[in-house]
Design a protein around this motif. Structure first.
Motif, PDB file in Angstrom:
ATOM      1  N   PHE A   1      35.534  66.513  46.494  1.00 62.15           N
ATOM      2  CA  PHE A   1      35.191  65.478  47.475  1.00 62.15           C
ATOM      3  C   PHE A   1      33.998  64.693  46.937  1.00 62.15           C
ATOM      4  N   ARG A   2      33.933  63.423  47.256  1.00 62.80           N
ATOM      5  CA  ARG A   2      32.828  62.592  46.781  1.00 62.80           C
ATOM      6  C   ARG A   2      32.486  61.525  47.817  1.00 62.80           C
ATOM      7  N   PHE A   3      31.271  61.004  47.700  1.00 65.15           N
ATOM      8  CA  PHE A   3      30.803  59.923  48.573  1.00 65.15           C
ATOM      9  C   PHE A   3      30.217  58.840  47.678  1.00 65.15           C
ATOM     10  N   SER A   4      30.783  57.641  47.742  1.00 65.67           N
ATOM     11  CA  SER A   4      30.305  56.509  46.939  1.00 65.67           C
ATOM     12  C   SER A   4      29.505  55.571  47.831  1.00 65.67           C
TER      13      SER A   4
ATOM     14  N   SER B   1      35.841  60.184  49.773  1.00 67.33           N
ATOM     15  CA  SER B   1      37.103  60.360  49.050  1.00 67.33           C
ATOM     16  C   SER B   1      37.420  61.818  48.758  1.00 67.33           C
ATOM     17  N   TYR B   2      38.724  62.084  48.666  1.00 71.69           N
ATOM     18  CA  TYR B   2      39.250  63.410  48.339  1.00 71.69           C
ATOM     19  C   TYR B   2      40.187  63.270  47.149  1.00 71.69           C
ATOM     20  N   GLN B   3      39.913  64.017  46.078  1.00 72.82           N
ATOM     21  CA  GLN B   3      40.748  63.971  44.882  1.00 72.82           C
ATOM     22  C   GLN B   3      41.904  64.954  45.056  1.00 72.82           C
ATOM     23  N   ILE B   4      43.093  64.436  45.304  1.00 76.29           N
ATOM     24  CA  ILE B   4      44.251  65.282  45.566  1.00 76.29           C
ATOM     25  C   ILE B   4      44.857  65.802  44.267  1.00 76.29           C
ATOM     26  N   ALA B   5      44.990  64.941  43.266  1.00 78.37           N
ATOM     27  CA  ALA B   5      45.569  65.339  41.980  1.00 78.37           C
ATOM     28  C   ALA B   5      45.044  64.422  40.888  1.00 78.37           C
ATOM     29  N   GLY B   6      44.955  64.947  39.671  1.00 75.14           N
ATOM     30  CA  GLY B   6      44.454  64.158  38.560  1.00 75.14           C
ATOM     31  C   GLY B   6      42.938  64.191  38.479  1.00 75.14           C
ATOM     32  N   THR B   7      42.401  63.351  37.600  1.00 71.65           N
ATOM     33  CA  THR B   7      40.960  63.305  37.359  1.00 71.65           C
ATOM     34  C   THR B   7      40.442  61.878  37.481  1.00 71.65           C
TER      35      THR B   7
ATOM     36  N   GLN C   1      43.002  59.235  35.748  1.00 74.08           N
ATOM     37  CA  GLN C   1      43.842  59.949  34.794  1.00 74.08           C
ATOM     38  C   GLN C   1      44.766  60.906  35.539  1.00 74.08           C
ATOM     39  N   PRO C   2      46.079  60.648  35.520  1.00 72.08           N
ATOM     40  CA  PRO C   2      47.000  61.567  36.197  1.00 72.08           C
ATOM     41  C   PRO C   2      47.093  62.889  35.449  1.00 72.08           C
ATOM     42  N   PRO C   3      47.511  63.957  36.139  1.00 73.36           N
ATOM     43  CA  PRO C   3      47.705  65.237  35.453  1.00 73.36           C
ATOM     44  C   PRO C   3      48.931  65.158  34.557  1.00 73.36           C
ATOM     45  N   PRO C   4      49.106  66.083  33.606  1.00 77.14           N
ATOM     46  CA  PRO C   4      50.291  66.063  32.743  1.00 77.14           C
ATOM     47  C   PRO C   4      51.581  66.062  33.563  1.00 77.14           C
ATOM     48  N   ASN C   5      52.438  65.100  33.291  1.00 75.32           N
ATOM     49  CA  ASN C   5      53.739  64.982  33.971  1.00 75.32           C
ATOM     50  C   ASN C   5      53.608  64.875  35.487  1.00 75.32           C
ATOM     51  N   GLY C   6      52.492  64.300  35.941  1.00 74.69           N
ATOM     52  CA  GLY C   6      52.295  64.181  37.381  1.00 74.69           C
ATOM     53  C   GLY C   6      51.716  62.844  37.782  1.00 74.69           C
ATOM     54  N   GLU C   7      51.246  62.779  39.031  1.00 78.55           N
ATOM     55  CA  GLU C   7      50.685  61.554  39.580  1.00 78.55           C
ATOM     56  C   GLU C   7      49.203  61.735  39.895  1.00 78.55           C
ATOM     57  N   PHE C   8      48.446  60.678  39.691  1.00 77.55           N
ATOM     58  CA  PHE C   8      47.063  60.630  40.157  1.00 77.55           C
ATOM     59  C   PHE C   8      47.112  60.311  41.651  1.00 77.55           C
ATOM     60  N   LYS C   9      46.448  61.137  42.466  1.00 82.42           N
ATOM     61  CA  LYS C   9      46.476  60.911  43.905  1.00 82.42           C
ATOM     62  C   LYS C   9      45.076  61.088  44.477  1.00 82.42           C
ATOM     63  N   THR C  10      44.670  60.136  45.277  1.00 84.81           N
ATOM     64  CA  THR C  10      43.371  60.236  45.946  1.00 84.81           C
ATOM     65  C   THR C  10      43.470  59.612  47.331  1.00 84.81           C
ATOM     66  N   LEU C  11      42.668  60.115  48.237  1.00 85.47           N
ATOM     67  CA  LEU C  11      42.630  59.606  49.609  1.00 85.47           C
ATOM     68  C   LEU C  11      41.203  59.165  49.897  1.00 85.47           C
ATOM     69  N   SER C  12      41.033  57.914  50.317  1.00 83.95           N
ATOM     70  CA  SER C  12      39.694  57.361  50.513  1.00 83.95           C
ATOM     71  C   SER C  12      39.542  56.763  51.898  1.00 83.95           C
ATOM     72  N   ILE C  13      38.391  57.012  52.506  1.00 82.43           N
ATOM     73  CA  ILE C  13      38.046  56.481  53.820  1.00 82.43           C
ATOM     74  C   ILE C  13      36.906  55.494  53.625  1.00 82.43           C
ATOM     75  N   TYR C  14      37.151  54.226  53.936  1.00 81.30           N
ATOM     76  CA  TYR C  14      36.146  53.182  53.772  1.00 81.30           C
ATOM     77  C   TYR C  14      35.366  53.021  55.074  1.00 81.30           C
ATOM     78  N   LEU C  15      34.063  53.282  54.998  1.00 83.27           N
ATOM     79  CA  LEU C  15      33.203  53.242  56.174  1.00 83.27           C
ATOM     80  C   LEU C  15      32.451  51.904  56.179  1.00 83.27           C
ATOM     81  N   ASP C  16      33.022  50.923  56.857  1.00 84.50           N
ATOM     82  CA  ASP C  16      32.466  49.562  56.849  1.00 84.50           C
ATOM     83  C   ASP C  16      31.234  49.469  57.748  1.00 84.50           C
TER      84      ASP C  16
END
Length: 268
Positions: A58-61, A35-41, A72-87
């Motif tokens: 970047f993180r690996f679960s 996963s990649y954290q684009i915006a927010g926490t 948690q979205p940033p102030p006045n913004g959107e929480f955004k994340t991109l995740s790649i699921y490796l089945d």
């Protein structure tokens, strides 16, 4: 949330977008996730350790783990994340094609913080045009992107091969110890059964032999007991405790608490 996928029932590349603070329902990770954290926490907890991921991280679960998380979205913004699921099917094919095998199964943290790397960033950026146009990645292109993600992970973190290509399933473990450590996770009984190396029927049978009560009844009693302790001894608010302990809504928690202790949790 917009999804890039070949099969709408089994998304492999997922773009999440939230305007408000959000918690997921079931807290079980069935597949490895890059996963990649684009915006927010994103705050995560495995029952023993806290993890926090901010914009640009970047993180690996790891698969087959129990995790709680809060978006948690940033102030006045959107929480955004991109995740790649490796089945598992994709990883097995990759293992056969490239000859990768894992060392004997090793335990480790459910979530790994990955050091920022230009390869990670360029890969995630390559998906942005599809996200912006809300397109669907066709099956062949998705397969290429999943393979690219695996190759990049191995290039930057070669030691991940022992995680990615470990295809073993959970073995039968100490049921009493596992449940006392993980009762606060909001997952279905079949997940608890799987993670303790049992069928659902065997899990229920073994559980009642140990605890002398059904799993559902024990979970509610154990969660209420912990809630009473946290509210009375630690001064926590009922509105924080009910989610922390696996209850799905405050009204159900308050009703069960009052029925057990004779007063509403707010009166403790």
């Amino acid at each position: 949330m917009r999804i890039l996928e070949a099969d709408k029932q089994l998304p492999k590349i997922v773009y999440s977008c939230y305007f408000t603070r959000s918690r997921e329902g079931e807290q079980f990770v069935p597949e490895h996730v890059f996963s990649y954290q684009i915006a927010g926490t994103l705050a995560m907890n495995d029952g023993h350790k806290d993890y926090t991921f901010n914009e640009g991280d970047f993180r690996f679960s790891r698969r087959n783990r129990l995790i709680k998380f809060v978006k948690q979205p940033p102030p006045n913004g959107e929480f955004k994340t991109l995740s790649i699921y490796l089945d598992q099917e994709t990883l097995r094919k990759f293992s056969l094609e490239y000859g990768y095998t894992a060392e004997p199964h090793q335990e480790g943290d459910p979530v790994l913080a990955l050091k920022s790397d230009v390869l990670y960033k360029s890969f995630m950026d390559s998906l942005v045009p599809y996200l912006q146009q809300n397109q669907t990645i066709n099956e062949n292109l998705q397969a290429v992107k999943l393979k690219e993600a695996i190759l990049i992970l191995l290039e930057v973190n070669p030691e991940l091969k022992n995680v990615l290509f470990d295809f073993s399933e959970p073995g039968k473990i100490d049921l009493e110890g596992f449940m006392n450590r993980n009762f606060h996770f909001n997952v279905e009984l079949k997940r608890f059964a799987y993670l303790t190396g049992r069928s659902l029927a065997t899990f229920k049978r073994d559980f009642e032999k140990i605890f002398h009560v059904s799993p559902s009844r024990w979970l509610q009693q154990r969660r209420l007991q912990e809630a009473h302790y946290l509210i009375k001894e630690k001064g926590k608010a009922p509105s924080d405790v009910y989610l922390e302990l696996g209850f799905e809504d405050l009204s159900h928690f308050s009703f069960a608490f009052k029925k057990t202790y004779g007063m509403a949790p707010s009166k403790i």
